[in-house]
Design an enzyme around this catalytic site. Sequence first.
Site, PDB file in Angstrom:
ATOM      1  N   LYS A 191      37.486  37.640  44.396  1.00 12.24           N
ATOM      2  CA  LYS A 191      36.996  37.278  45.729  1.00 12.24           C
ATOM      3  C   LYS A 191      36.677  35.787  45.740  1.00 12.24           C
ATOM      4  CE  LYS A 191      33.298  38.186  49.039  1.00 12.24           C
ATOM      5  NZ  LYS A 191      32.176  39.059  49.435  1.00 12.24           N
ATOM      6  N   LYS A 244      40.883  38.986  47.663  1.00 15.00           N
ATOM      7  CA  LYS A 244      40.308  38.691  48.976  1.00 15.00           C
ATOM      8  C   LYS A 244      40.049  37.203  49.101  1.00 15.00           C
ATOM      9  CE  LYS A 244      36.145  39.458  51.594  1.00 15.00           C
ATOM     10  NZ  LYS A 244      34.761  39.798  51.570  1.00 15.00           N
TER      11      LYS A 244
HETATM   12  C1  PBG Z   1      29.625  40.508  51.758  1.00 17.56           C
HETATM   13  C2  PBG Z   1      31.016  40.513  52.288  1.00 17.56           C
HETATM   14  C3  PBG Z   1      31.697  39.483  52.943  1.00 17.56           C
HETATM   15  C4  PBG Z   1      32.914  40.005  53.327  1.00 17.56           C
HETATM   16  C5  PBG Z   1      32.964  41.320  52.880  1.00 17.56           C
HETATM   17  N1  PBG Z   1      31.787  41.615  52.217  1.00 17.56           N
HETATM   18  C6  PBG Z   1      31.260  38.117  53.319  1.00 17.56           C
HETATM   19  C7  PBG Z   1      30.902  37.129  52.307  1.00 17.56           C
HETATM   20  O1  PBG Z   1      31.111  37.289  51.101  1.00 17.56           O
HETATM   21  O2  PBG Z   1      30.374  36.105  52.739  1.00 17.56           O
HETATM   22  C8  PBG Z   1      33.954  39.254  54.115  1.00 17.56           C
HETATM   23  C9  PBG Z   1      34.757  40.088  55.019  1.00 17.56           C
HETATM   24  C10 PBG Z   1      35.464  39.357  56.099  1.00 17.56           C
HETATM   25  O3  PBG Z   1      35.428  38.125  56.226  1.00 17.56           O
HETATM   26  O4  PBG Z   1      36.106  40.070  56.874  1.00 17.56           O
HETATM   27  N2  PBG Z   1      29.527  40.175  50.422  1.00 17.56           N
HETATM   28 ZN    ZN Z   2      27.374  39.568  49.929  1.00 17.16          ZN
END
Ligand code: PBG
Ligand code: ZN
Length: 322
Positions: A191, A244
């Site tokens: 991620k 992601k």
């Molecule tokens: C929380 C989380 C996020 C997303 C999924 N779970 C945001 C982040 O890490 O700031 C992003 C999902 C999206 O942008 O659609 N940890």
């Molecule tokens: Zn988070």
Amino acid sequence: MNRFRRLRSSDTLRSLVRETSVSSKDLIYPMFVIEGENIKQSIDSMPGIYRYSIDMIDEELKKVDESGISGILLFGVPKHKDEVGSEAYNPNGIVQKAIRYIKEKYPQMLVIADICLCEYTSHGHCGLVKGTEILNDETLPLLAKMALTCVQAGADMVAPSDMMDGDVEAIRNVLDENGYKNTPIMGYSAKYASAYYSPFRDAAGSCPGFGDRKSYQMDPANVKEGVREIENDIEMGADIVMVKPALAYLDVVRAVSEMFDYPIAVYNVSGEYSMVKAAALNGWIDERRIVTENLTAMKRAGAKIIITYHALDMAKWLKEVE
Ligand code: PBG
Ligand code: ZN
């Protein structure tokens, strides 16, 4: 001369030799459930996506149920936030309550719980905070507790998105110790610290109050490190691994899919969705064709599972061509 055009000359021939296709079964739909009653709130930066209170969520669940997609990924939006994200692991927290409601009413629906603290902490970070540091090891038991309460509420799968090292292992251990050996974990393994998440942070109210997430999410410039993250999550017990965001990281998906024989998920994130929606609403692009092309590219790169806000639209379009 090689006449490639022979096999492009009709719809039938093109579909006969098509290498990749998207099925509604590949798709997971993210949903936001908010504490309170009688709420259906639109999200300005994500046209077509809403926050629902539990008493209003049936409208959307019925669509999911009839769509043929594989399941939903649930995010909770609590009323109360504090330093330690207490509501994230409250057995009667918003997401646990929503899971209980959904599994009672739609027992066959695959419900995946996103596991992270950022929607529940007053500072908006994904872990505990000391000064300006985001603590790793101290956060793990809280994530494990959140995962356990969600599974106890009926979640079919948990998906830790926090990017703390050791999260998958901590969650696997707690689930195993409590008799949930068969509950799978989908790791948000690679991620990235991406600007594509900003509409989501509006939707979930999870914007960090200070600093950014670069000390725990990955540097967008790195692919080898992404491979190591994926490898580690597999070793620690992840059943599904994720890359992601999706579109700007398809090279990572390709690398990982060539190296590991595991189901790979991609998260077609909020910013990717909003860019397509904004252009479509302006009449600048053909939404259906763009979405189909994007999701096909994710499959072509090696993803098996696609988490996408376009899931219900795509499922509807797929039915129309059948
Ligand atoms: C929380 C989380 C996020 C997303 C999924 N779970 C945001 C982040 O890490 O700031 C992003 C999902 C999206 O942008 O659609 N940890
Ligand atoms: Zn988070």
